[in-house]
Design a protein around this motif. Sequence first.
Motif, PDB file in Angstrom:
ATOM      1  N   CYS A 248      12.292 -39.493   0.320  1.00  0.00           N
ATOM      2  CA  CYS A 248      12.351 -38.557  -0.797  1.00  0.00           C
ATOM      3  C   CYS A 248      13.713 -37.875  -0.690  1.00  0.00           C
ATOM      4  O   CYS A 248      14.502 -38.203   0.188  1.00  0.00           O
ATOM      5  CB  CYS A 248      11.213 -37.549  -0.698  1.00  0.00           C
ATOM      6  N   CYS A 250      14.472 -35.199   0.524  1.00  0.00           N
ATOM      7  CA  CYS A 250      14.643 -34.454   1.785  1.00  0.00           C
ATOM      8  C   CYS A 250      15.355 -35.267   2.864  1.00  0.00           C
ATOM      9  O   CYS A 250      15.888 -34.693   3.816  1.00  0.00           O
ATOM     10  CB  CYS A 250      13.294 -33.991   2.328  1.00  0.00           C
ATOM     11  N   HIS A 255       8.500 -42.026   3.226  1.00  0.00           N
ATOM     12  CA  HIS A 255       7.064 -41.905   2.962  1.00  0.00           C
ATOM     13  C   HIS A 255       6.466 -43.290   2.805  1.00  0.00           C
ATOM     14  O   HIS A 255       6.946 -44.087   1.993  1.00  0.00           O
ATOM     15  CB  HIS A 255       6.831 -41.117   1.672  1.00  0.00           C
ATOM     16  N   CYS A 310       5.699 -32.673   4.310  1.00  0.00           N
ATOM     17  CA  CYS A 310       7.101 -32.772   3.909  1.00  0.00           C
ATOM     18  C   CYS A 310       7.348 -31.765   2.790  1.00  0.00           C
ATOM     19  O   CYS A 310       6.469 -31.524   1.963  1.00  0.00           O
ATOM     20  CB  CYS A 310       7.394 -34.184   3.436  1.00  0.00           C
ATOM     21  N   CYS A 312       8.831 -32.049   0.131  1.00  0.00           N
ATOM     22  CA  CYS A 312       8.801 -32.604  -1.229  1.00  0.00           C
ATOM     23  C   CYS A 312       7.410 -32.482  -1.844  1.00  0.00           C
ATOM     24  O   CYS A 312       7.250 -32.668  -3.046  1.00  0.00           O
ATOM     25  CB  CYS A 312       9.234 -34.059  -1.213  1.00  0.00           C
ATOM     26  N   ARG A 314       4.811 -34.458  -0.940  1.00  0.00           N
ATOM     27  CA  ARG A 314       3.991 -35.638  -0.613  1.00  0.00           C
ATOM     28  C   ARG A 314       3.298 -35.389   0.722  1.00  0.00           C
ATOM     29  O   ARG A 314       3.860 -34.774   1.623  1.00  0.00           O
ATOM     30  CB  ARG A 314       4.867 -36.895  -0.502  1.00  0.00           C
TER      31      ARG A 314
HETATM   32 ZN    ZN Z   1       9.128 -35.969   1.328  1.00  0.00          ZN
END
Ligand code: ZN
Length: 437
Positions: A248, A250, A255, A310, A312, A314
Amino acid sequence: MIWSPDYETLDAPALARVQGERLGRLVDVLYRRVPFYRKKMEKAAVGPQDIQGIGDIQRLPFTTKDEMRDVYPYGLLAVDLRDIVEIHTSSGTTGKPVVDAYTAADIDIWSEAMARTLSSGGTTRHDIVQNAYGYGLFTGGLGVHYGARRIGATVIPISGGNTKRQLAVLRDFKSTILTCTPSYSLFLAEAAQEDGLDLGGLGLKAGFFGAEPWSESMRTEIEGKLKLLSIDIYGLTEIIGPGVAMECECHEGMHVNEDHFFPEVIDPATGAVLPDGQKGELVITTLTKDGTPVLRYRTRDITYLDHRPCACGRTTVRMHRVLGRTDDMLIIRGVNVFPSQIEEVILGVEGVEPHYQLVVDRREQLDELEVQVEMNDAVFSDEIRNLEQVERKIEAELYAALNIHTRVRLVEPRTIARSEGKARRIIDKRTLEEAHG
Ligand code: ZN
Ligand code: ADP
């Protein structure tokens, strides 16, 4: 941007429930329909009745690439050949290829997984995706194609190679997304520079780079030269192709689309499952694939897992960027090292270009490693004495970081072969001699 929040943000118990149900169904199908897997299960004294949840996966046997090759071409099929709509294979350079046969439902899963992948770097239906992964039996080209179509973006199916044309298309069609191997993205940047084209000024937003290992130093080079967000994407033919895992924004690991592809990391020597943070061999089970489902496939890729949340949003587990393949590990005087670790060190040195090659040879019973790195034009025009200083400096840094003795040789700009797909980093003179001897 999260494409499938329903699955990508599930809490742990709900995800485990989905995975457990899917694993149960998978094992049932494999046991009934694929003699190859039934035999393996019988040998391991395990059957469908033993699978109550995802935790029971550890009772199931592993599958290796060699075993899969032994049943080439159709021995892994779990459905009637009539229901297969597309076939891909691994490259097969080191033996018979492994066959991945997709049903219409499998292509659907692949499209979904790749839509998640491309979304994670911000691709939307407004984007123009220049897809420079190879189309053909290789999964890269069509995998990206299906994902971009699912999102509703515009795909330019240019495939790999033909660098001049790639640049013209980038410029004329105003592509906003680039998909290719990381090494090829640097080749494009170099070719653009030679043509006086400012690649960084063309409007590329993001690049999705995978199919080969690359380091954080390589990321710095790529983002610096192409001025885009780079996203590491991972996959392999045996499982589905690209779409297994993706970073992602980050940039803290990839993932895994674990509602479809369940990951484990094992000690390659003992087969024991390792906890988060411990490096080992990645093993993947396809939870939803119909055509050629795979049970606990030993990928030979080295990584570790991280289940922490995380930023993000997810909740899916992350795998660290692939450190290397067990097949590519070098043992230099007893020290194990992967090409990407060497890459990380050498690209951090001033005056070198991100083009290198590792030559392994055996002298007096000892393996020796010569690291050939291209210098940039500025260093090239310097005095020879300075070149030697740079070489000694890189050798010292490699020793400090990795504890390996190497011989570093700076070579002239643009002399190391460029690749349009996967870069070939290692030249192993030991095996060449054996092959010729
Ligand atoms: Zn993430
Ligand atoms: P092969 O290269 O074996 O013919 P594939 O084209 O299916 O077959 O490549 C899959 C392999 O490519 C993976 O097992 C892994 O070693 C490598 N790979 C794919 N994506 C990445 C990535 N993002 N980082 C590092 N290695 C990758």
